[in-house]
Scaffold this motif. Structure first.
Motif, PDB file in Angstrom:
ATOM      1  N   PRO A 185      -2.983   2.038   7.816  1.00  0.00           N
ATOM      2  CA  PRO A 185      -1.805   1.529   8.520  1.00  0.00           C
ATOM      3  C   PRO A 185      -1.422   0.128   8.064  1.00  0.00           C
ATOM      4  CG  PRO A 185      -3.724   1.478   9.949  1.00  0.00           C
ATOM      5  CD  PRO A 185      -4.148   2.163   8.689  1.00  0.00           C
ATOM      6  N   LYS A 186      -0.162  -0.205   8.274  1.00  0.00           N
ATOM      7  CA  LYS A 186       0.339  -1.539   7.914  1.00  0.00           C
ATOM      8  C   LYS A 186      -0.328  -2.633   8.736  1.00  0.00           C
ATOM      9  CE  LYS A 186       3.852  -0.615   5.087  1.00  0.00           C
ATOM     10  NZ  LYS A 186       3.954  -1.109   3.764  1.00  0.00           N
ATOM     11  N   SER A 187      -0.924  -2.286   9.872  1.00  0.00           N
ATOM     12  CA  SER A 187      -1.573  -3.300  10.710  1.00  0.00           C
ATOM     13  C   SER A 187      -2.979  -3.641  10.217  1.00  0.00           C
ATOM     14  CB  SER A 187      -1.639  -2.818  12.153  1.00  0.00           C
ATOM     15  OG  SER A 187      -2.398  -1.611  12.223  1.00  0.00           O
ATOM     16  N   SER A 188      -3.501  -2.868   9.247  1.00  0.00           N
ATOM     17  CA  SER A 188      -4.845  -3.170   8.710  1.00  0.00           C
ATOM     18  C   SER A 188      -4.742  -4.374   7.758  1.00  0.00           C
ATOM     19  CB  SER A 188      -5.407  -1.949   7.977  1.00  0.00           C
ATOM     20  OG  SER A 188      -4.683  -1.762   6.779  1.00  0.00           O
ATOM     21  N   ALA A 189      -5.901  -4.914   7.388  1.00  0.00           N
ATOM     22  CA  ALA A 189      -5.937  -6.078   6.500  1.00  0.00           C
ATOM     23  C   ALA A 189      -5.282  -5.769   5.169  1.00  0.00           C
ATOM     24  CB  ALA A 189      -7.386  -6.521   6.291  1.00  0.00           C
ATOM     25  N   GLY A 191      -3.048  -3.488   4.567  1.00  0.00           N
ATOM     26  CA  GLY A 191      -1.628  -3.270   4.818  1.00  0.00           C
ATOM     27  C   GLY A 191      -0.861  -4.580   4.918  1.00  0.00           C
ATOM     28  N   ARG A 192      -1.453  -5.549   5.634  1.00  0.00           N
ATOM     29  CA  ARG A 192      -0.802  -6.864   5.748  1.00  0.00           C
ATOM     30  C   ARG A 192      -0.739  -7.545   4.390  1.00  0.00           C
ATOM     31  NH1 ARG A 192      -3.801  -7.054  10.614  1.00  0.00           N
ATOM     32  NH2 ARG A 192      -5.416  -8.316   9.632  1.00  0.00           N
ATOM     33  N   SER A 195       2.031  -6.028   2.291  1.00  0.00           N
ATOM     34  CA  SER A 195       3.379  -6.400   2.721  1.00  0.00           C
ATOM     35  C   SER A 195       3.747  -7.824   2.271  1.00  0.00           C
ATOM     36  CB  SER A 195       3.525  -6.253   4.225  1.00  0.00           C
ATOM     37  OG  SER A 195       2.675  -7.178   4.877  1.00  0.00           O
TER      38      SER A 195
END
Length: 197
Positions: A185-189, A191-192, A195
């Motif tokens: 997910p984008k909320s994982s390390a 993923g961040r 982005s």
């Protein structure tokens, strides 16, 4: 100390240069400009009788203790160093000038021996000083050739490093391209981080 540093030389001459003597007189006798001027002229003329006459005369009319103390320091300095104040041209020497050698010539040695916090063993310092003296006197090549049976370098291979680098062929380097895969997910390390790019 100078005799021990003299090494193989049988004679050395210590000489206080005029600039430092005059600076000392000016600094100590700032309270009396006339005395400064007259005393400086007497020292330049190397006239000790005139120096003594001036100092005695001024001492007789000075009243402030601080001025008398300064005058006494100048008298002691001149008396102690009088033989070293004598100009080289007035000494029975084969040279008549050259104090500037002491003032500026030492940089050739100190820049090599002291810069960047260098430390030396006694033997290493003596060896380096001998090497620098031979270079400075233009004797290095002759002394080197006399001590080495075969020349280490031939004239044909003497070239500058920059010239050698220009001759060398270099492979072109490529920088590989990469991506950061995101398997979460984008909320994982990861993923961040992805982005941000």
């Amino acid at each position: 100390k100078f005799q021990s540093l003299g090494g193989r030389r049988s004679l050395f001459e210590y000489c206080l240069d005029s600039y430092h003597v005059m600076k000392y007189i000016t600094g100590k006798l700032g309270f009396d400009k006339f005395l400064q001027k007259e005393l400086r002229q007497a020292v330049k003329a190397y006239d000790y009788e005139r120096v003594e006459l001036l100092l005695d005369t001024v001492e007789s009319y000075l009243e402030q203790e601080e001025h008398l103390e300064r005058l006494s320091e100048v008298r002691a300095y001149l008396t102690r160093n009088w033989c070293w104040i004598r100009p080289l041209k007035d000494r029975n020497l084969p040279v008549s000038d050259g104090v500037g050698v002491c003032e500026s010539g030492h940089r050739f040695y100190t820049n090599r021996m002291k810069k960047q916090g260098r430390n030396w063993t006694r033997q290493g310092a003596e060896n380096m000083a001998t090497l620098l003296v031979s270079i400075r006197n233009g004797e290095f090549e002759r002394l080197y050739r006399a001590t080495v049976s075969e020349p280490v370098f031939s004239e044909e291979i003497a070239m500058s490093a920059s010239k050698a680098l220009k001759v060398m062929k270099h492979k072109e380097h490529t920088i590989p391209q990469a991506t950061i895969p995101v398997y979460g997910p984008k909320s994982s390390a990861m993923g961040r981080l992805s982005s941000l790019f």
